[in-house]
Design an enzyme around this catalytic site. Structure first.
Site, PDB file in Angstrom:
ATOM      1  N   HIS A   1       1.028  -0.924  -0.081  1.00 34.62           N
ATOM      2  CA  HIS A   1       0.051  -0.355  -0.131  1.00 34.62           C
ATOM      3  C   HIS A   1       0.902   1.322   0.132  1.00 34.62           C
ATOM      4  O   HIS A   1       1.266   1.251   1.114  1.00 34.62           O
ATOM      5  CB  HIS A   1      -0.501   0.080   1.011  1.00 34.62           C
ATOM      6  CG  HIS A   1      -1.678   1.801   1.259  1.00 34.62           C
ATOM      7  ND1 HIS A   1      -2.627   1.186   0.241  1.00 34.62           N
ATOM      8  CD2 HIS A   1      -1.890   2.405   2.254  1.00 34.62           C
ATOM      9  CE1 HIS A   1      -3.064   2.771   0.231  1.00 34.62           C
ATOM     10  NE2 HIS A   1      -2.908   3.248   1.624  1.00 34.62           N
TER      11      HIS A   1
ATOM     12  N   ASP B   1       1.289   5.224  -0.454  1.00 37.98           N
ATOM     13  CA  ASP B   1       0.552   6.311  -0.058  1.00 37.98           C
ATOM     14  C   ASP B   1       1.309   7.611  -0.905  1.00 37.98           C
ATOM     15  O   ASP B   1       2.229   7.686  -0.962  1.00 37.98           O
ATOM     16  CB  ASP B   1       0.401   6.663   1.191  1.00 37.98           C
ATOM     17  CG  ASP B   1      -0.540   6.227   2.267  1.00 37.98           C
ATOM     18  OD1 ASP B   1      -1.493   6.260   1.598  1.00 37.98           O
ATOM     19  OD2 ASP B   1       0.266   5.754   3.109  1.00 37.98           O
TER      20      ASP B   1
ATOM     21  N   ASP C   1      -7.398   1.636   2.112  1.00 35.56           N
ATOM     22  CA  ASP C   1      -7.095   2.562   2.922  1.00 35.56           C
ATOM     23  C   ASP C   1      -8.409   3.233   3.671  1.00 35.56           C
ATOM     24  O   ASP C   1      -8.066   4.060   4.544  1.00 35.56           O
ATOM     25  CB  ASP C   1      -5.625   2.903   3.117  1.00 35.56           C
ATOM     26  CG  ASP C   1      -5.245   3.794   4.280  1.00 35.56           C
ATOM     27  OD1 ASP C   1      -5.986   3.422   5.536  1.00 35.56           O
ATOM     28  OD2 ASP C   1      -4.596   4.764   4.558  1.00 35.56           O
TER      29      ASP C   1
ATOM     30  N   HIS D   1      -6.238  10.184  -0.341  1.00 33.65           N
ATOM     31  CA  HIS D   1      -6.350   9.805   0.737  1.00 33.65           C
ATOM     32  C   HIS D   1      -6.262  10.923   1.907  1.00 33.65           C
ATOM     33  O   HIS D   1      -6.166  10.181   3.226  1.00 33.65           O
ATOM     34  CB  HIS D   1      -7.374   8.757   0.876  1.00 33.65           C
ATOM     35  CG  HIS D   1      -6.392   7.430   1.184  1.00 33.65           C
ATOM     36  ND1 HIS D   1      -5.483   6.900   0.105  1.00 33.65           N
ATOM     37  CD2 HIS D   1      -5.169   7.262   2.298  1.00 33.65           C
ATOM     38  CE1 HIS D   1      -5.219   5.891  -0.043  1.00 33.65           C
ATOM     39  NE2 HIS D   1      -4.735   5.327   1.344  1.00 33.65           N
TER      40      HIS D   1
HETATM   41 ZN   LIG Z   1      -3.011   4.747   2.709  1.00 34.58          ZN
END
Ligand SMILES: [Zn+2]
Ligand SMILES: *[C@@H]1O[C@H](CO)[C@@H](O)[C@H](O)[C@H]1NC(C)=O
Ligand SMILES: *[C@@H]1O[C@H](CO)[C@@H](O)[C@H](O)[C@H]1NC(C)=O
Ligand SMILES: *[C@@H]1O[C@H](CO)[C@@H](O)[C@H](O)[C@H]1NC(C)=O
Ligand SMILES: *[C@@H]1O[C@H](CO)[C@@H](O)[C@H](O)[C@H]1NC(C)=O
Ligand SMILES: *[C@@H]1O[C@H](CO)[C@@H](O)[C@H](O)[C@H]1NC(C)=O
Ligand SMILES: *[C@@H]1O[C@H](CO)[C@@H](O)[C@H](O)[C@H]1NC(C)=O
Ligand SMILES: *[C@@H]1O[C@H](CO)[C@@H](O)[C@H](O)[C@H]1NC(C)=O
Ligand SMILES: *[C@@H]1O[C@H](CO)[C@@H](O)[C@H](O)[C@H]1NC(C)=O
Ligand SMILES: *[C@@H]1O[C@H](CO)[C@@H](O)[C@H](O)[C@H]1NC(C)=O
Ligand SMILES: CC(=O)N[C@H]1CO[C@H](CO)[C@@H](O)[C@@H]1O
Length: 869
Positions: free
Chosen positions: A61, A63, A185, A423
């Site tokens: 994951h 970001d 997420d 996000h």
């Molecule tokens: Zn995230």
């Protein structure tokens, strides 16, 4: 559907390949050619029908900015803040995939993948293509980022998805098309996102976070996988999306984390795998379960993961010879989804959304709906600027795409906007230095997108497809100004002195409703019920009664009413002639922290409307959902936070109503709000907090800037309209679009050249009120991407929630249309490629709304497709 128009100057024959639209077409997409496509069939490992099949999905994951900036994450810079380097992850994973053809990996964030790809040799690119073609490397989601769902506007989400998916299609063709949307997420899930994903052709959607009470109920009822019916206006199954909740957020099961960042012991070759716990499977409906093997920025040294996963699979499956009924396999979300589809079951139906998100009784993630209000506004106005820039690139022809006065390069702003949808970007949940970086990237995008402009003159460009009446306010010195339009006709104008005093608005104001600005003291965590503090993510007021900042605002009345509630809170109220709405311009800050208490400032409108605990908020700026105080449509709520637990995202508008009146507030950015008392609507404007809320960001939300070292000052506007409920949508739909795509004002120095054209319209005629011009953007040399949208929800307007016809042949003033082709919403599929898995819903397929229809005129007349039901 959406479209690209093939344009050719001075050509007036029209070659429509074919024109058919589904019966409600929120988005219209037209492209030049049709091509037949063959689906790349992902190569999934075989499963065992009589056994529990455990689908291990190796994933990372990544970001697109959070504790570090997007660039720092890519390169692995500043590992002192967080150990993470995406370039190494991709290097390492590709290497490990090549070592064993059984292995699988999924990749999600195209912003990172695109950067990595550009740095690879031809050989490496070919190797990766091979992995993709063989289904060993699979793209899921595939947008530029994994967008936030509470604070984004649908137009910007569609743009960022289109950009990522286009790169994947251009690079990998059909095998690169993600079938699964993957929002593991984001902190709550919007119905409009599900609707968009369905219209983008995704077959399924997986996520990790939902309210803990909802989750517990769903586990008992085995309803963690469902069919989300994501629109009240679209005929099923157009906005139906198969949706699954992952068993363990997005982390591996306990004891099975083999990343270099974890401490779990490796599998030894004398394995004792009795701990291998498959109880999770009991709360799902099929004999398949998905396990997310990975987490934040994992797989930088992928060997650790794969070596242990290889062993896990080998040893667990060996036990089958001793009677074990567990079958473990490398898999991907689309392989898992395919098995669920094969199971041929019926699934529960979901009609509302997944807001607000709480992870325990006093921990509601409703603060980020408002966190970093200045960044939220900058993101929103940058969207408007980008849409204008793209329109002018198309309308101005090739010259406007390069050269000193050309808009030249909308690419920079496109990328900056796409990254800002992440996000931890527009959501306001990143570290301060990362928020600064997002703002810097947007500013750089503006600089590359200089819109060409024409005494001083003011140029106003309206990006909407209909005329608007829009007040333009300019700071001037003195009163001697005459203002004329392009034809030399005087424009209605007023110079409002900073200290004159003319009575107008006060009576009007008090007769309608009462505005007062208040604040909550933020919880500092010293509390017997829970130690949760208010922070960037979480909203937790100290008490449920807001503290009225000042009972008597000092008021000055001019053409406008100015209210000072305290030295750091003021408001200007304006009513323009001919306006449909009252404007409240609020200014908040620097929020004082001398008393060591964080504060969350709200604007509360109290009215006599009998709203009976019901209010309405929009979803990503599009459809509106009904909310009810202390209530959730799909489970029996135990309310533990009377304020924070009743907050919802407001992206562009919210309202309350009774039989006679509807009070609508149109916002200029995403904010959080709710209706805590009947007749009242409160919206959070600004928040400044002194504690971190322990959700990872590791900083208090305590914004300052060079200009405001004492604390950030934020200004914004609310537009209030009061109308009969039956016609309210006719006002607030267009009003909200006007605020989202507001006229762009630019200035030119010096005298205008006499030959300068003072007035220009890109359209031959105004579009019908129900139709919104969502996208006009250059696609490649000869094609233009066009999205038209039916902007009214079913039944919300007697006049406008009706089928509507647009004649594409007479749309643009500077373009001729040579041909048109339809695509799906994200422009990565041609119409003849569009197929989705069909899913059966458990109970009543209750489709209520009247279907809105947007019909495109073609030489064949208005072509309608059959009702899909
Ligand atoms: Zn995230
Ligand atoms: C199967 O059971 C036998 C007897 O208990 C044991 O010796 C053997 O190691 C087991 N095999 C596996 C793969 O667990
Ligand atoms: C799916 O189930 C239905 C009954 O609900 C049955 O009629 C149909 O044949 C099944 N389809 C497949 C492919 O098994
Ligand atoms: C406003 O105009 C006056 C007279 O022309 C001038 O003296 C003054 O400096 C101006 N003020 C500003 C802020 O420009
Ligand atoms: C609220 O504030 C008061 C004093 O300002 C304090 O005594 C109390 O503990 C606080 N409550 C919470 C929930 O933080
Ligand atoms: C809250 O409690 C902690 C320790 O219990 C203390 O350090 C802190 O000063 C307290 N905060 C306030 C605002 O009273
Ligand atoms: C908020 O804190 C202030 C102290 O700064 C206190 O005077 C006030 O009563 C508190 N208000 C609420 C609603 O807790
Ligand atoms: C408010 O509306 C509810 C129904 O929605 C009704 O029962 C109630 O009597 C109304 N109250 C007033 C004061 O009109
Ligand atoms: C908040 O910011 C102010 C101004 O920079 C600073 O003085 C204060 O120490 C900060 N407080 C916290 C808790 O970060
Ligand atoms: C996707 O890529 C393929 C291969 O390059 C191309 O033929 C196709 O037209 C593209 N599809 C779209 C919708 O652009
Ligand atoms: C807006 C639109 O036409 N969306 C379509 C995109 O393609 C999928 C199938 O792949 C359709 O289900 C959507 O309706």
């Amino acid at each position: 559907m959406i479209g690209k128009i093939h344009k050719q100057m001075s050509h007036d024959s029209w070659l429509f390949s074919k024109m058919a639209t589904p019966d409600y077409t929120p988005f219209v997409f037209l492209l030049l050619l049709f091509q037949s496509g063959v689906w790349g069939v992902p190569s999934c490992h075989a499963t065992k029908p009589g056994m529990l099949n455990v689908h291990l999905v190796p994933h990372t994951h990544d970001d697109v900015g959070w504790l570090k900036t997007v660039d720092q994450y890519f390169y692995g810079d500043r590992n002192d803040i967080q150990h993470a380097g995406v370039q190494y992850i991709l290097d390492s994973v590709v290497d490990q995939l090549l070592k064993n053809p059984d292995r699988r990996f999924i990749y999600v964030e195209t912003a990172f993948f695109y950067r990595w790809w550009k740095q690879q040799t031809d050989d490496m690119q070919n190797t990766v293509k091979q992995l993709v073609n063989e289904g060993r490397l699979e793209f899921v989601n595939g947008g530029w980022c994994m967008s936030d769902e509470a604070t984004t506007h649908y137009s910007a989400v569609i743009d960022q998805m289109t950009m990522g998916l286009r790169f994947l299609n251009d690079t990998f063709g059909h095998c690169g098309r993600p079938r699964v949307a993957w929002h593991i997420d984001p902190f709550g899930h919007a119905r409009e996102h599900a609707s968009m994903f369905a219209q983008m052709g995704y077959d399924g959607f997986f996520f990790g976070r939902l309210d803990y009470q909802d989750r517990n109920r769903r586990m008992v009822a085995r309803e963690q996988e469902m069919l989300w019916r994501a629109s009240e206006s679209l005929t099923p199954p157009m906005a139906d999306l198969f949706t699954g909740i992952l068993p363990n957020g997005y982390n591996p099961p306990e004891g099975f984390c083999w990343d270099q960042s974890c401490d779990d012991p490796p599998i030894r070759d004398d394995p004792d795998l009795e701990d291998y716990n498959v109880d999770d499977a009991l709360v799902y409906k099929t004999n398949h379960i998905i396990m997310t093997m990975g987490s934040d920025f994992q797989y930088e040294n992928a060997n650790l993961w794969y070596k242990n996963l290889d062993k896990l699979i080998r040893y667990v499956n060996q036990m089958q010879s001793n009677g074990s009924e567990v079958n473990v396999l490398y898999s991907t979300p689309s392989c898992y989804l395919q098995e669920l589809h094969r199971a041929n079951l019926t699934w529960p139906l979901k009609g509302d959304d997944f807001f607000p998100y709480a992870d325990s009784a006093h921990d509601f993630w409703t603060g980020y709906f408002t966190s970093r209000p200045a960044l939220k506004r900058y993101e929103r106005i940058s969207n408007s600027y980008l849409q204008t820039c793209k329109q002018l690139e198309v309308l101005g022809g090739p010259i406007s795409r390069k050269g000193p006065f050309g808009a030249g390069d909308s690419e920079t702003l496109k990328k900056a906007m796409a990254v800002a949808q992440h996000h931890d970007a527009v959501s306001g949940t990143e570290k301060q230095h990362v928020a600064n970086d997002y703002a810097r990237k947007l500013a750089n995008g503006w600089a590359h997108c200089q819109v060409p402009t024409m005494c001083f003159s003011v140029n106003v460009y309206n990006p909407l497809a209909r005329p608007v009446s829009w007040p333009v306010r300019l700071p001037v010195n003195g009163t001697a100004y005459s203002i004329s339009d392009a034809k030399g006709k005087a424009v209605d104008s007023q110079v409002v002195s900073l200290c004159a005093s003319i009575v107008t608005l006060r009576d009007f104001l008090s007769s309608l409703f009462c505005v007062c600005l208040s604040r909550y003291n933020a919880s500092d965590g010293n509390n017997s019920e829970s130690i949760q503090m208010s922070g960037a993510y979480i909203f937790r007021p100290n008490t449920s009664t807001p503290f009225i900042i000042s009972k008597t605002a000092k008021i000055e009345t001019l053409q406008e009413v100015r209210q000072w509630f305290s030295p750091w809170v003021s408001q200007v109220v304006r009513l323009y002639t001919d306006s449909r709405a009252l404007e409240l311009e609020w200014t908040v800050g620097p929020v004082p922290i001398g008393d060591d208490l964080g504060k969350e400032v709200i604007s509360r409108l109290d009215s006599s409307i009998n709203s009976s605990g019901v209010f309405y908020t929009d979803s990503n700026g599009r459809e509106v959902l009904q909310r009810r105080k202390d209530y959730r449509p799909t489970w029996n709520l135990r309310q533990s936070e009377p304020i924070a637990g009743n907050y919802y995202p407001i992206n562009s508008r919210a309202y309350i109503k009774d039989d006679k009146d509807q009070l609508t507030v149109v916002t200029d950015r995403s904010q959080g709000g709710g209706s805590i008392q009947d007749g009242s609507l409160e919206i959070m404007l600004h928040r400044r907090l002194l504690y971190d809320d322990v959700r990872g960001v590791g900083e208090p939300l305590n914004e300052t800037s060079d200009i405001y070292p004492e604390g950030l000052v934020v200004r914004g506007r609310h537009l209030l309209s009061l109308s009969p409920p039956a016609t309210a949508a006719d006002t607030h739909r267009p009003l909200a679009q006007e605020v989202v795509l507001q006229p762009l004002i630019t200035f030119t120095d010096g005298e205008l050249h006499p030959s300068t054209r003072l007035e220009f319209s890109g359209l031959q005629a105004v579009l019908p009120p129900a139709v919104h011009l969502l996208t006009v953007s250059q696609w490649d040399q000869d094609t233009v991407l066009l999205r038209l949208e039916h902007q009214y929800q079913a039944s919300e307007s007697k006049e406008h929630s009706q089928p509507v016809t647009v004649n594409l042949q007479k749309l643009f003033s500077t373009l001729d249309m040579l041909g048109v082709s339809e695509m799906n919403l994200s422009a990565n599929q041609w119409k003849d490629e569009m197929t989705r898995l069909d899913w059966k819903a458990e109970s009543g397929t209750h489709h209520t709304g009247v279907t809105n229809q947007l019909c495109l005129l073609s030489p064949l007349g208005c072509v309608k497709t059959a009702d899909l039901l």
